[in-house]
Design a protein around this motif. Structure first.
Motif, PDB file in Angstrom:
ATOM      1  N   ARG A  43       0.716  -1.241   0.080  1.00 57.16           N
ATOM      2  CA  ARG A  43       0.071  -0.002   0.070  1.00 57.16           C
ATOM      3  C   ARG A  43       0.796   1.189  -0.036  1.00 57.16           C
ATOM      4  N   CYS A  44       2.060   1.114   0.463  1.00 63.24           N
ATOM      5  CA  CYS A  44       2.834   2.501   0.661  1.00 63.24           C
ATOM      6  C   CYS A  44       4.190   2.506  -0.396  1.00 63.24           C
ATOM      7  N   CYS A  47       4.683   4.581  -3.844  1.00 64.86           N
ATOM      8  CA  CYS A  47       5.117   6.122  -3.717  1.00 64.86           C
ATOM      9  C   CYS A  47       6.347   6.370  -2.913  1.00 64.86           C
ATOM     10  N   HIS A  48       6.479   5.808  -1.812  1.00 69.86           N
ATOM     11  CA  HIS A  48       7.585   6.020  -0.840  1.00 69.86           C
ATOM     12  C   HIS A  48       8.637   5.143  -0.787  1.00 69.86           C
ATOM     13  N   LYS A  57       7.338  10.913  -6.274  1.00 68.20           N
ATOM     14  CA  LYS A  57       5.729  11.338  -5.768  1.00 68.20           C
ATOM     15  C   LYS A  57       5.875  11.425  -4.303  1.00 68.20           C
ATOM     16  N   ALA A  58       6.729  10.948  -3.569  1.00 68.51           N
ATOM     17  CA  ALA A  58       6.646  11.193  -2.151  1.00 68.51           C
ATOM     18  C   ALA A  58       7.935  11.070  -1.231  1.00 68.51           C
ATOM     19  N   PRO A  59       7.845  11.773   0.007  1.00 72.01           N
ATOM     20  CA  PRO A  59       8.871  12.002   0.762  1.00 72.01           C
ATOM     21  C   PRO A  59       9.341  10.747   1.206  1.00 72.01           C
ATOM     22  N   PRO A  68      10.378  14.811   9.122  1.00 73.75           N
ATOM     23  CA  PRO A  68      11.002  16.040   9.856  1.00 73.75           C
ATOM     24  C   PRO A  68       9.930  16.712  10.786  1.00 73.75           C
ATOM     25  N   ARG A  72       7.441  19.931   5.085  1.00 74.36           N
ATOM     26  CA  ARG A  72       8.325  20.423   4.025  1.00 74.36           C
ATOM     27  C   ARG A  72       7.575  21.519   3.200  1.00 74.36           C
ATOM     28  N   ALA A  75       4.029  21.457   1.579  1.00 74.68           N
ATOM     29  CA  ALA A  75       3.548  20.200   1.768  1.00 74.68           C
ATOM     30  C   ALA A  75       2.067  20.410   2.105  1.00 74.68           C
ATOM     31  N   LYS A  76       1.144  19.373   1.791  1.00 77.93           N
ATOM     32  CA  LYS A  76      -0.189  19.402   2.432  1.00 77.93           C
ATOM     33  C   LYS A  76      -0.317  19.310   3.915  1.00 77.93           C
ATOM     34  N   ARG A  77       0.635  18.456   4.552  1.00 71.80           N
ATOM     35  CA  ARG A  77       0.676  18.251   6.059  1.00 71.80           C
ATOM     36  C   ARG A  77       0.817  19.384   6.842  1.00 71.80           C
ATOM     37  N   THR A  91      -1.143  10.227   9.432  1.00 70.75           N
ATOM     38  CA  THR A  91      -0.798   9.388   8.421  1.00 70.75           C
ATOM     39  C   THR A  91      -2.188   8.656   8.322  1.00 70.75           C
ATOM     40  N   MET A  95      -3.036   9.102   4.749  1.00 76.03           N
ATOM     41  CA  MET A  95      -2.491   8.312   3.840  1.00 76.03           C
ATOM     42  C   MET A  95      -3.249   6.879   3.661  1.00 76.03           C
ATOM     43  N   PRO A  96      -2.950   5.743   2.621  1.00 72.93           N
ATOM     44  CA  PRO A  96      -2.164   6.044   1.607  1.00 72.93           C
ATOM     45  C   PRO A  96      -2.706   7.459   0.675  1.00 72.93           C
ATOM     46  N   GLY A  97      -1.789   8.106  -0.215  1.00 71.47           N
ATOM     47  CA  GLY A  97      -2.042   9.113  -0.785  1.00 71.47           C
ATOM     48  C   GLY A  97      -3.500   9.227  -1.601  1.00 71.47           C
TER      49      GLY A  97
HETATM   50  C1  HEC Z   1      -0.100   7.784  -4.135  1.00 69.17           C
HETATM   51  C2  HEC Z   1       0.984   8.028  -3.670  1.00 69.17           C
HETATM   52  C3  HEC Z   1       1.239   7.540  -1.887  1.00 69.17           C
HETATM   53  C4  HEC Z   1       0.814   6.422  -1.371  1.00 69.17           C
HETATM   54  C5  HEC Z   1       0.418   5.299  -2.001  1.00 69.17           C
HETATM   55  C6  HEC Z   1       1.156   6.615   0.101  1.00 69.17           C
HETATM   56  N1  HEC Z   1       1.722   7.862   0.192  1.00 69.17           N
HETATM   57 FE1  HEC Z   1       2.615   8.641   1.926  1.00 69.17          FE
HETATM   58  N2  HEC Z   1       2.560  10.293   1.140  1.00 69.17           N
HETATM   59  C7  HEC Z   1       2.341  10.749  -0.140  1.00 69.17           C
HETATM   60  C8  HEC Z   1       2.820  12.320  -0.504  1.00 69.17           C
HETATM   61  C9  HEC Z   1       2.636  12.918  -1.750  1.00 69.17           C
HETATM   62  C10 HEC Z   1       3.082  12.781   0.687  1.00 69.17           C
HETATM   63  C11 HEC Z   1       3.366  14.266   1.067  1.00 69.17           C
HETATM   64  C12 HEC Z   1       2.186  14.899   1.703  1.00 69.17           C
HETATM   65  C13 HEC Z   1       2.401  16.264   1.964  1.00 69.17           C
HETATM   66  O1  HEC Z   1       2.322  17.185   0.809  1.00 69.17           O
HETATM   67  O2  HEC Z   1       2.518  16.942   3.089  1.00 69.17           O
HETATM   68  C14 HEC Z   1       3.105  11.564   1.895  1.00 69.17           C
HETATM   69  C15 HEC Z   1       3.397  11.693   3.099  1.00 69.17           C
HETATM   70  C16 HEC Z   1       3.651  10.717   4.195  1.00 69.17           C
HETATM   71  C17 HEC Z   1       4.099  10.992   5.252  1.00 69.17           C
HETATM   72  C18 HEC Z   1       4.658  12.170   6.038  1.00 69.17           C
HETATM   73  C19 HEC Z   1       5.934  12.412   5.437  1.00 69.17           C
HETATM   74  C20 HEC Z   1       6.380  13.707   5.808  1.00 69.17           C
HETATM   75  O3  HEC Z   1       7.499  13.906   5.834  1.00 69.17           O
HETATM   76  O4  HEC Z   1       5.481  14.513   5.924  1.00 69.17           O
HETATM   77  C21 HEC Z   1       4.002   9.629   5.775  1.00 69.17           C
HETATM   78  C22 HEC Z   1       4.352   9.315   7.208  1.00 69.17           C
HETATM   79  C23 HEC Z   1       3.496   8.837   4.826  1.00 69.17           C
HETATM   80  N3  HEC Z   1       3.101   9.449   3.592  1.00 69.17           N
HETATM   81  C24 HEC Z   1       3.266   7.423   5.171  1.00 69.17           C
HETATM   82  C25 HEC Z   1       2.423   6.757   4.218  1.00 69.17           C
HETATM   83  C26 HEC Z   1       2.278   5.176   4.632  1.00 69.17           C
HETATM   84  C27 HEC Z   1       2.161   4.630   5.808  1.00 69.17           C
HETATM   85  C28 HEC Z   1       1.529   4.789   3.464  1.00 69.17           C
HETATM   86  C29 HEC Z   1       0.940   3.574   3.000  1.00 69.17           C
HETATM   87  C30 HEC Z   1      -0.326   3.318   3.911  1.00 69.17           C
HETATM   88  C31 HEC Z   1       1.454   5.778   2.296  1.00 69.17           C
HETATM   89  N4  HEC Z   1       2.345   6.898   2.903  1.00 69.17           N
HETATM   90  C32 HEC Z   1       1.059   5.680   1.089  1.00 69.17           C
HETATM   91  C33 HEC Z   1       2.185   9.977  -1.298  1.00 69.17           C
HETATM   92  C34 HEC Z   1       1.705   8.574  -1.060  1.00 69.17           C
END
Ligand code: HEC
Length: 139
Positions: A43-44, A47-48, A57-59, A68, A72, A75-77, A91, A95-97
């Protein structure tokens, strides 16, 4: 060089290990981490990154640049990350995004147990809310 003579014995010992590891009993930290690993991959990772290293796509969520304190640039956060519980709360909502909030609390906890472990944080029992609260990333 004593170590040199020990090596063949070690190799023989390894050779006798069973090929497949027995599954860890449910409810242990090992079982939670294993579940989290599988969920992370499913699931993650797309992108990650496979190792949490981040992508276009993702940090990153593993390594020096992970989690951090401040969001960033662009960022949307919109929350700061002080404890692992802060990361977890944000999260599990966002998440997932591509399907925000689509996993159960237990599944998010398992992913976090795996991810914190990958970041070198040692957990000695299954991760829950109070345990996440006690893990201070940024005081
Ligand atoms: C479709 C792409 C995608 C998927 C799939 C995804 N993420 Fe993300 N994730 C992102 C993006 C884009 C961001 C940055 C969001 C923002 O702008 O703050 C992010 C941010 C995060 C952050 C915060 C990181 C930070 O430094 O602010 C965490 C933790 C995280 N994701 C965990 C997860 C986890 C756990 C999963 C699986 C359950 C997951 N993500 C799945 C795209 C994705």
């Amino acid at each position: 060089m004593r170590a040199h003579f020990l090596l063949p014995a070690l190799l023989i010992a390894c050779h006798h290990e069973p090929a497949a590891k027995a599954p860890e009993p449910a409810g242990t930290i090992e079982a939670q981490i294993e579940q989290g690993k599988q969920l992370y991959v499913a699931r993650c990772a797309k992108c990650h990154g496979d190792a949490g290293q981040g992508s276009a796509k993702a940090p990153p969520v593993v390594g020096k640049g992970a989690f951090p304190e401040k969001p960033r640039e662009g960022a949307k956060r919109d929350v700061d990350f002080h404890t692992a519980a802060d990361v977890f709360a944000w999260t599990s909502k966002h998440m997932p995004g591509d399907a925000p909030g689509s996993l159960s609390t237990d599944q998010y906890l398992a992913i976090f147990a795996f991810d914190l472990t990958a970041n070198g944080i040692k957990l000695d029992k299954p991760l829950d809310g109070p345990a996440a609260q006690a893990i201070v990333l940024h005081p």
